[in-house]
Every structure is written in structure tokens, then in C-alpha cells.
Scaffold this active site. Sequence first.
Site, PDB file in Angstrom:
ATOM      1  NE  ARG A 139      -4.029  -1.983   2.035  1.00  0.00           N
ATOM      2  CZ  ARG A 139      -3.914  -3.036   2.833  1.00  0.00           C
ATOM      3  NH1 ARG A 139      -2.931  -3.074   3.734  1.00  0.00           N
ATOM      4  NH2 ARG A 139      -4.760  -4.021   2.759  1.00  0.00           N
ATOM      5  CE  LYS A 161       1.834  13.523 -15.992  1.00  0.00           C
ATOM      6  NZ  LYS A 161       1.377  13.495 -17.383  1.00  0.00           N
ATOM      7  CD  GLU A 203       9.257  16.826 -23.450  1.00  0.00           C
ATOM      8  OE1 GLU A 203       8.645  17.840 -23.067  1.00  0.00           O
ATOM      9  OE2 GLU A 203       8.715  15.913 -24.114  1.00  0.00           O
ATOM     10  CE  LYS A 244       6.535  17.486 -15.130  1.00  0.00           C
ATOM     11  NZ  LYS A 244       6.950  16.154 -15.508  1.00  0.00           N
ATOM     12  CD  GLU A 254      -1.437  15.749 -16.528  1.00  0.00           C
ATOM     13  OE1 GLU A 254      -2.327  15.222 -17.200  1.00  0.00           O
ATOM     14  OE2 GLU A 254      -0.237  15.610 -16.738  1.00  0.00           O
ATOM     15  NE  ARG A 259       1.286  18.206 -13.746  1.00  0.00           N
ATOM     16  CZ  ARG A 259       1.868  17.069 -13.373  1.00  0.00           C
ATOM     17  NH1 ARG A 259       2.102  16.120 -14.248  1.00  0.00           N
ATOM     18  NH2 ARG A 259       2.206  16.865 -12.127  1.00  0.00           N
ATOM     19  CG  ASN A 263      -0.172  18.547 -23.167  1.00  0.00           C
ATOM     20  OD1 ASN A 263       0.657  17.691 -22.883  1.00  0.00           O
ATOM     21  ND2 ASN A 263      -1.374  18.612 -22.629  1.00  0.00           N
ATOM     22  CG  HIS A 266       3.657  17.013 -25.984  1.00  0.00           C
ATOM     23  ND1 HIS A 266       4.558  18.066 -26.004  1.00  0.00           N
ATOM     24  CD2 HIS A 266       4.252  16.033 -25.241  1.00  0.00           C
ATOM     25  CE1 HIS A 266       5.626  17.739 -25.285  1.00  0.00           C
ATOM     26  NE2 HIS A 266       5.465  16.517 -24.823  1.00  0.00           N
ATOM     27  CG  HIS A 270       0.772  12.524 -27.907  1.00  0.00           C
ATOM     28  ND1 HIS A 270       0.089  13.325 -27.015  1.00  0.00           N
ATOM     29  CD2 HIS A 270       1.925  12.168 -27.277  1.00  0.00           C
ATOM     30  CE1 HIS A 270       0.806  13.449 -25.906  1.00  0.00           C
ATOM     31  NE2 HIS A 270       1.915  12.746 -26.045  1.00  0.00           N
ATOM     32  CG  HIS A 283       7.896  11.800 -26.237  1.00  0.00           C
ATOM     33  ND1 HIS A 283       6.625  11.836 -26.765  1.00  0.00           N
ATOM     34  CD2 HIS A 283       7.947  12.768 -25.284  1.00  0.00           C
ATOM     35  CE1 HIS A 283       5.932  12.783 -26.155  1.00  0.00           C
ATOM     36  NE2 HIS A 283       6.709  13.361 -25.248  1.00  0.00           N
TER      37      HIS A 283
HETATM   38  N1  LIG Z   1       6.276  10.285 -15.404  1.00  0.00           N
HETATM   39  C1  LIG Z   1       6.352  11.317 -16.215  1.00  0.00           C
HETATM   40  O1  LIG Z   1       5.992  12.448 -15.860  1.00  0.00           O
HETATM   41  C2  LIG Z   1       6.920  11.114 -17.591  1.00  0.00           C
HETATM   42  C3  LIG Z   1       7.202  12.233 -18.392  1.00  0.00           C
HETATM   43  C4  LIG Z   1       7.792  12.017 -19.637  1.00  0.00           C
HETATM   44  C5  LIG Z   1       8.070  10.726 -20.073  1.00  0.00           C
HETATM   45  N2  LIG Z   1       7.773   9.668 -19.267  1.00  0.00           N
HETATM   46  C6  LIG Z   1       8.077   8.298 -19.680  1.00  0.00           C
HETATM   47  O2  LIG Z   1       9.494   8.180 -19.753  1.00  0.00           O
HETATM   48  C7  LIG Z   1       9.818   7.124 -20.661  1.00  0.00           C
HETATM   49  C8  LIG Z   1      10.953   7.578 -21.544  1.00  0.00           C
HETATM   50  O3  LIG Z   1      12.065   7.887 -20.722  1.00  0.00           O
HETATM   51  P1  LIG Z   1      13.560   7.900 -21.297  1.00  0.00           P
HETATM   52  O4  LIG Z   1      13.598   8.684 -22.544  1.00  0.00           O
HETATM   53  O5  LIG Z   1      14.436   8.241 -20.177  1.00  0.00           O
HETATM   54  O6  LIG Z   1      13.743   6.391 -21.778  1.00  0.00           O
HETATM   55  P2  LIG Z   1      14.406   5.105 -21.106  1.00  0.00           P
HETATM   56  O7  LIG Z   1      14.197   5.053 -19.671  1.00  0.00           O
HETATM   57  O8  LIG Z   1      13.918   3.961 -21.930  1.00  0.00           O
HETATM   58  O9  LIG Z   1      15.958   5.336 -21.405  1.00  0.00           O
HETATM   59  C9  LIG Z   1      16.405   5.405 -22.734  1.00  0.00           C
HETATM   60  C10 LIG Z   1      17.545   4.402 -22.978  1.00  0.00           C
HETATM   61  O10 LIG Z   1      18.724   4.900 -22.388  1.00  0.00           O
HETATM   62  C11 LIG Z   1      19.295   3.913 -21.544  1.00  0.00           C
HETATM   63  N3  LIG Z   1      19.969   4.662 -20.487  1.00  0.00           N
HETATM   64  C12 LIG Z   1      19.411   5.293 -19.436  1.00  0.00           C
HETATM   65  N4  LIG Z   1      20.330   5.985 -18.768  1.00  0.00           N
HETATM   66  C13 LIG Z   1      21.496   5.790 -19.403  1.00  0.00           C
HETATM   67  C14 LIG Z   1      22.825   6.258 -19.190  1.00  0.00           C
HETATM   68  N5  LIG Z   1      23.123   7.112 -18.212  1.00  0.00           N
HETATM   69  N6  LIG Z   1      23.791   5.829 -20.034  1.00  0.00           N
HETATM   70  C15 LIG Z   1      23.495   5.000 -21.072  1.00  0.00           C
HETATM   71  N7  LIG Z   1      22.267   4.551 -21.323  1.00  0.00           N
HETATM   72  C16 LIG Z   1      21.283   4.934 -20.502  1.00  0.00           C
HETATM   73  C17 LIG Z   1      18.150   3.055 -21.113  1.00  0.00           C
HETATM   74  O11 LIG Z   1      18.573   1.765 -20.732  1.00  0.00           O
HETATM   75  C18 LIG Z   1      17.311   3.031 -22.400  1.00  0.00           C
HETATM   76  O12 LIG Z   1      17.827   2.084 -23.284  1.00  0.00           O
HETATM   77  C19 LIG Z   1       8.552   6.815 -21.431  1.00  0.00           C
HETATM   78  O13 LIG Z   1       8.025   5.594 -20.988  1.00  0.00           O
HETATM   79  C20 LIG Z   1       7.601   7.946 -21.066  1.00  0.00           C
HETATM   80  O14 LIG Z   1       6.250   7.553 -21.069  1.00  0.00           O
HETATM   81  C21 LIG Z   1       7.204   9.843 -18.039  1.00  0.00           C
END
Ligand SMILES: NC(=O)c1ccc[n+]([C@@H]2O[C@H](COP(=O)([O-])OP(=O)(O)OC[C@H]3O[C@@H](n4cnc5c(N)ncnc54)[C@H](O)[C@@H]3O)[C@@H](O)[C@H]2O)c1
Length: 377
Positions: A139, A161, A203, A244, A254, A259, A263, A266, A270, A283
Amino acid sequence: MVVGSIPTAAIFWFDYEIMKQVISINLKVSKYDIIVSQSENDFFASLKKTIITNTFFVITDENIERLHLEYFTNLLKQKSYNVRVSTIPAGEIGKSIKSLSILYTKALEVGIDRKSCVIALGGGVVGDVAGFFAATYMRGINYVQVPTTLLAMTDSSVGGKTAINTRDGKNIAGVFYQPNFVWINSSFLNTLPKRHIKNGLAEVIKYALVFDKKFYDYLSNTINNELISSKDFNYIIYKSCSYKAKVVEKDEKETTGLRAVLNFGHTFAHALETLTKYRKFLHGEAVAMGMLFAAELSLVSKTCRLETYKEIESLLKKADFILNLKINEQRLLTLMKKDKKSIDKNIKFVLIRNIGKTVNAHVKDNLVLYALKKFLR
Ligand SMILES: NC(=O)c1ccc[n+]([C@@H]2O[C@H](COP(=O)([O-])OP(=O)(O)OC[C@H]3O[C@@H](n4cnc5c(N)ncnc54)[C@H](O)[C@@H]3O)[C@@H](O)[C@H]2O)c1
């Protein structure tokens, strides 16, 4: 120590000597710090301040396991903490119910209890899964975000999030669950591939375009073919997190629509990601194109002048984003209309006025199509 003047809601301070920057985020139910610092002492100071446990459950992915896990777990072990680890598959595939289920089993096996603390060591994928796990295991237990990608450092680790994907789509199951603190050590970026640095940079550019002309000028002078030098990372991370945090404080879940400004670009992004089945573009790459399209739409809707469009285009070009695209405009429009922000024959967009100033507008389909044709020409 120099006390800064922005942003309004978040409190922060900036220490040039030790390059430590702290942004405090104040939410209704919780308050926590985002610490931008390459010093491990700062990490441990926050750990001592906010967590009372000796047992940590470090969740990471396969790539970080190879590159950084040993360094990170050794840090904890040197302080005599008990460290348990679980690794999920790298990439979007790791953000699954299967990963979550494996984490629950592993956590029970290795003795993680309600007082233990999760550490999300990774990019946005690890952050989202580990956050969801922490929110639901027994929990809800404490967790800390240690982001390792530029996207996670400037966006996903802040705001609480969390989510996993299901067979039916991205982020279908999730909750808002805030970490105890976020430690951003930009040294992790030394191993991040350039394509993923750019992914996060989109971003960062977005924050500048929608909030801050001075930050835009800074990025214009800083970004070049090598993208950005490591000494600039701390500053752009700090600026991005400040914005942020400010938005999250005003619209925690949201619900108020504030927020929405995040977007910018975006709706197009998307639609493009859906059309290309999330395979062709990261992305941030889709968002870069989406921001230029939003500028085009602002131009034809007469909310901005050609000069502003050119400013946006020039910064995106400096960061070397692909900005031309051959794709069917009608299919893009159909997908944009499926977006939840579409009402009747109008789609809701964030448009630009000047760099640093936006306006929300419902734009008629025929104008969107006209802008799409111009943009995809
Ligand atoms: N929670 C939120 O507010 C929020 C906001 C934006 C995006 N997201 C989510 O974030 C995700 C995308 O995140 P991301 O772009 O970080 O992708 P990711 O976590 O998949 O990382 C990208 C790649 O880089 C590698 N990697 C990570 N750190 C590294 C490092 N220091 N050195 C070498 N390789 C490294 C990872 O293994 C992966 O292969 C999506 O699922 C998206 O939906 C969430």
C-alpha cells in the site's frame, strides 16, 4: 550562496562554489527537494533527512546495470546499508505488468518491507515502473528518484506521475505518487548516447519556448553540433526542473488545465508517434517536429509573427532535429482529432505568441489541415 529570483512558487537556491542547486516542490500532501548535484554527500544528506531505513531496493534496467549499478550500490554499501537489486528490461518493453509482477515477487523474496525504500536508478521507464511499484507495494512505501537520462532529469522524475503500459496502450495503468526526493547527478549523462541526449533536449527547448526568452537565448548560444557541453547540463537541468516544479505545484494532478502548457507540440507528436507505431521516432524527436508545427499553426492562426516562427526553427535546427517529413496530412489530422482535447470540429492547441508566451486555442480543422499541408510540403 546566491538567492535566485524565479520561479515564483518553487523555492530554490544556487551555490556556485559546489555546483549544488536545490528546488523545493510544495504540494498539497507532500513537499520534497530536487537536488541537482554531482556530490554523493548531497545524496546522502537528503537520504538521512527524509528516509528512516537501512534497507534499499534499487530498481534499474539492463543498460544501467551494466554501466552504473556497481558504482551506485557500492555507495550505499559503504555506508553499511542493506542493498537489494532488481533489473527490468531496457526500453519501453520494460514498462509492463510483467516487470511489475516480477518486482513484487523479488521484493518479498529479499525481505523488502513497509519501512524499506525504493530507489529508481534509470531513465523515464525505470522511474515510471519503480514509482508505480513503490506506490502499490504494501500500500505504498518510500521511494527516491535517481534519473540517468536527460529526459528523466528534466521531466519525468519530477511531478510524481507513475505508470505502466498494457497491451492496449501507453501509460494505461498509473497513479500520482511523489518521491521523497530526487537526486540529479548529471555525470550519468557521460554514457548516454547522443540520440537520447537530444531526446531530452526537445523538452528543455519546450520549457524555453513556452516560459522564458532569456533561457531561449541561453540555449541558442549554447547548443551546437556537439549539442551541449557537460558544464551546461547542470544549468539546463535546474532551469527545466524549476519550470516543471512550478507547473506541478499549480496543477498537481492535471485537473486545473495549467499543465496543458507543457503539451506544446505534443498533439502533433502523439499523432506522429501513433502513425509510426512508436518505432520510427523517439518522443523528443516527435516533439521537436510538433513544436515547429505548432509554430506554423500559430503563424496561420495569426497568434505569432514570422520572426517568432524563425526563432523556433533556428533553435531546433541548431540541435539538429529532423524537421522535414513526408507523411499523409489527412491521417495525421484524423489522429490528432482522436486526441482527448478535440471538441467537435475544433482541436485544442497550445499556440505561441512570442518566445516565452503561449495561448490556448481551439483551431478549426480546415486551418489545421492548411497548416499541415504547408508544414509537410
Ligand atoms: N512520469 C512522467 O511524468 C513522464 C514524463 C515524460 C516521459 N515519461 C516516460 O518516460 C519514458 C521515456 O524515458 P527515457 O527517454 O528516459 O527512456 P528510457 O528510460 O527507456 O531510457 C532510454 C535508454 O537509455 C538507456 N539509459 C538510461 N540511462 C542511461 C545512461 N546514463 N547511459 C546509457 N544509457 C542509458 C536506457 O537503458 C534506455 O535504453 C517513457 O516511458 C515515457 O512515457 C514519463
